[in-house]
Scaffold this active site. Structure first.
Site, PDB file in Angstrom:
ATOM      1  CB  ALA A  73      59.942  45.062  44.408  1.00 62.04           C
ATOM      2  CE1 TYR A 140      52.798  36.689  43.170  1.00 59.55           C
ATOM      3  CE2 TYR A 140      51.687  34.693  43.901  1.00 59.55           C
ATOM      4  CZ  TYR A 140      52.553  35.739  44.145  1.00 59.55           C
ATOM      5  OH  TYR A 140      53.185  35.825  45.362  1.00 59.55           O
ATOM      6  CG  ASN A 169      47.663  31.622  52.832  1.00 63.76           C
ATOM      7  OD1 ASN A 169      48.085  30.585  52.315  1.00 63.76           O
ATOM      8  ND2 ASN A 169      46.683  32.309  52.307  1.00 63.76           N
TER       9      ASN A 169
HETATM   10  N1  UFG Z   1      38.927  33.817  50.835  1.00 69.61           N
HETATM   11  C1  UFG Z   1      37.550  33.942  50.898  1.00 69.61           C
HETATM   12  N2  UFG Z   1      37.009  35.182  50.734  1.00 69.61           N
HETATM   13  C2  UFG Z   1      37.760  36.294  50.483  1.00 69.61           C
HETATM   14  C3  UFG Z   1      39.170  36.147  50.431  1.00 69.61           C
HETATM   15  C4  UFG Z   1      39.721  34.891  50.598  1.00 69.61           C
HETATM   16  O1  UFG Z   1      36.828  32.975  51.111  1.00 69.61           O
HETATM   17  O2  UFG Z   1      37.196  37.383  50.320  1.00 69.61           O
HETATM   18  C5  UFG Z   1      39.518  32.493  50.999  1.00 69.61           C
HETATM   19  C6  UFG Z   1      40.274  32.032  49.761  1.00 69.61           C
HETATM   20  O3  UFG Z   1      39.434  31.345  48.889  1.00 69.61           O
HETATM   21  C7  UFG Z   1      41.354  31.149  50.372  1.00 69.61           C
HETATM   22  C8  UFG Z   1      41.598  31.761  51.757  1.00 69.61           C
HETATM   23  O4  UFG Z   1      40.466  32.573  52.018  1.00 69.61           O
HETATM   24  O5  UFG Z   1      40.877  29.879  50.550  1.00 69.61           O
HETATM   25  C9  UFG Z   1      42.839  32.630  51.784  1.00 69.61           C
HETATM   26  O6  UFG Z   1      42.773  33.553  50.715  1.00 69.61           O
HETATM   27  P1  UFG Z   1      43.812  34.748  50.523  1.00 69.61           P
HETATM   28  O7  UFG Z   1      43.332  35.536  49.354  1.00 69.61           O
HETATM   29  O8  UFG Z   1      43.971  35.460  51.829  1.00 69.61           O
HETATM   30  O9  UFG Z   1      45.179  34.021  50.235  1.00 69.61           O
HETATM   31  P2  UFG Z   1      45.526  32.960  49.093  1.00 69.61           P
HETATM   32  O10 UFG Z   1      45.617  31.628  49.761  1.00 69.61           O
HETATM   33  O11 UFG Z   1      44.632  33.054  47.938  1.00 69.61           O
HETATM   34  O12 UFG Z   1      46.922  33.505  48.554  1.00 69.61           O
HETATM   35  C10 UFG Z   1      48.013  33.810  49.375  1.00 69.61           C
HETATM   36  C11 UFG Z   1      48.830  34.925  48.744  1.00 69.61           C
HETATM   37  C12 UFG Z   1      49.395  34.490  47.420  1.00 69.61           C
HETATM   38  C13 UFG Z   1      50.149  33.221  47.600  1.00 69.61           C
HETATM   39  C14 UFG Z   1      49.315  32.172  48.279  1.00 69.61           C
HETATM   40  C15 UFG Z   1      50.138  30.974  48.552  1.00 69.61           C
HETATM   41  O13 UFG Z   1      48.016  36.059  48.542  1.00 69.61           O
HETATM   42  O14 UFG Z   1      50.265  35.475  46.944  1.00 69.61           O
HETATM   43  O15 UFG Z   1      48.798  32.689  49.508  1.00 69.61           O
HETATM   44  O16 UFG Z   1      49.542  30.136  49.460  1.00 69.61           O
HETATM   45  F1  UFG Z   1      50.525  32.753  46.405  1.00 69.61           F
END
Ligand code: UFG
Length: 324
Positions: A73, A140, A169
């Site tokens: 959670a 976060y 991820n």
């Molecule tokens: N991305 C885009 N467009 C979008 C969404 C994401 O280009 O609309 C890119 C982001 O910039 C990133 C990649 O896709 O490079 C992955 O993005 P996500 O939002 O799917 O995941 P994040 O890597 O930002 O974050 C995830 C989790 C977090 C965690 C992180 C750790 O959501 O909680 O992985 O790696 F902290």
């Protein structure tokens, strides 16, 4: 084992419940249903409640004798955490503190905790192992690192035994199509691309194409949700012989750029995915790749679905016929 899954109505928690039940464990879910889904609660018993309600937690632990707790959670949106830091510290640190206090009072020692690659911040080297310095870029990430510190201190004081699993991820869905990823609003790349292909959301913006990577877009290490859940089961066993606090990074050790993910999605689902190029998203490191050697050697973890194509295929199956 009788396992309490806190946050068991969420994406990772619900997959965990199915796995635990399938392996013959007794599952009790505690969830406030703020972001979780009632429809995902098909395994185990469900108790609705909040980690901020000490009396409800106490009643839960009085009613059931838990052998272990898995704590999923949390609030998880990096951008939102920058705008509403107090909510993030309250939920992710305060909520976990309340849970640990209740565990201590009832003599429940074993905890597996959802942590994140976001505790590392901008990588100083790659792949990121457990010795990498911690420098979160967002409230976060800080909230998860603080919760880890609480676990470390509580374990050192002899109050509990804990494993923190730092997810890179998480993606994909239950291969049987019963569960999937459904956040509202959805911010994660793979489900957004699938929704865009289905015409459910506007074209996906690629956040930045001027990063110092092979094609200029961000590189991430995607790990199948079921492989992630398997690591939690292994962590529960590990705790039996390894008291104290331990932490493990979980990823496949292979990075895919946003453009590469796009190409694999289009190829796997056989459809064009509408996208537009856009500016960088604040707080996105260029490259996040895990070293999971420690999890492999200490937990005996062996991902069964490391290919991005498999991750996307399972997610696509669910997105075409989502149960909720
Ligand atoms: N991305 C885009 N467009 C979008 C969404 C994401 O280009 O609309 C890119 C982001 O910039 C990133 C990649 O896709 O490079 C992955 O993005 P996500 O939002 O799917 O995941 P994040 O890597 O930002 O974050 C995830 C989790 C977090 C965690 C992180 C750790 O959501 O909680 O992985 O790696 F902290």
């Amino acid at each position: 084992m009788r396992v309490l899954v806190v946050g068991g109505a969420g994406y990772i928690g619900s997959h965990m419940c199915k796995l635990l039940a399938g392996r013959g464990h007794e599952v009790v879910v505690f969830d406030n249903l703020v972001t979780g889904h009632r429809e995902a609660l098909r395994w185990g018993r469900f108790v609705e409640g909040s980690l901020h309600d000490a009396a409800a937690l106490d009643a839960l632990f009085t009613q059931h004798r838990f052998d272990a707790v898995i704590q999923f959670a949390a609030s998880i949106a990096v951008g939102e955490s920058v705008r509403e830091p107090l909510d993030y510290y309250r939920n992710n640190v305060g909520g976990t503190l309340e849970l640990l206090t209740t565990m201590k009072r009832h003599g429940v020692r074993r905890l597996v905790f959802s942590s994140t690659a976001a505790i590392f911040g901008t990588p100083q080297y790659s792949p990121i192992d457990e010795n990498h310095p911690h420098a979160p870029l967002s409230p976060y990430g800080h909230s998860k690192l603080m919760a880890e510190q609480v676990l470390r201190d509580a374990a050192a004081a002899g109050h509990l035994d804990a494993v923190a699993l730092r997810y890179f991820n998480a993606a994909g869905a239950d291969p049987e199509g019963e569960l999937g990823e459904a956040h509202d609003p959805e911010t994660h790349l793979i489900p957004l691309l699938l929704k865009a292909a289905l015409g459910q959301v506007p074209p996906v913006t690629v956040f930045g194409s001027d990063y110092d990577t092979e094609d200029g877009t961000c590189v991430r290490d995607y790990i199948h949700i079921c492989d992630l859940c398997e690591a939690h089961l292994l962590a529960l066993s590990y705790l039996q012989d390894n008291p104290g606090f331990s932490a493990f990074n979980l990823g496949n050790g292979k990075g895919y750029s946003v453009k590469q993910v796009l190409a694999v999605v289009a190829q796997t689902i056989g459809r064009a995915v509408p996208t537009v190029m856009g500016p960088r998203r604040a707080g996105d490191p260029a490259r996040l790749i895990a070293s999971s050697e420690l999890a492999r050697s200490k937990l005996g973890w062996q991902p069964k679905m490391p290919e991005l194509e498999t991750i996307i295929r399972t997610a696509w199956r669910w997105h075409q016929a989502p149960g909720f």
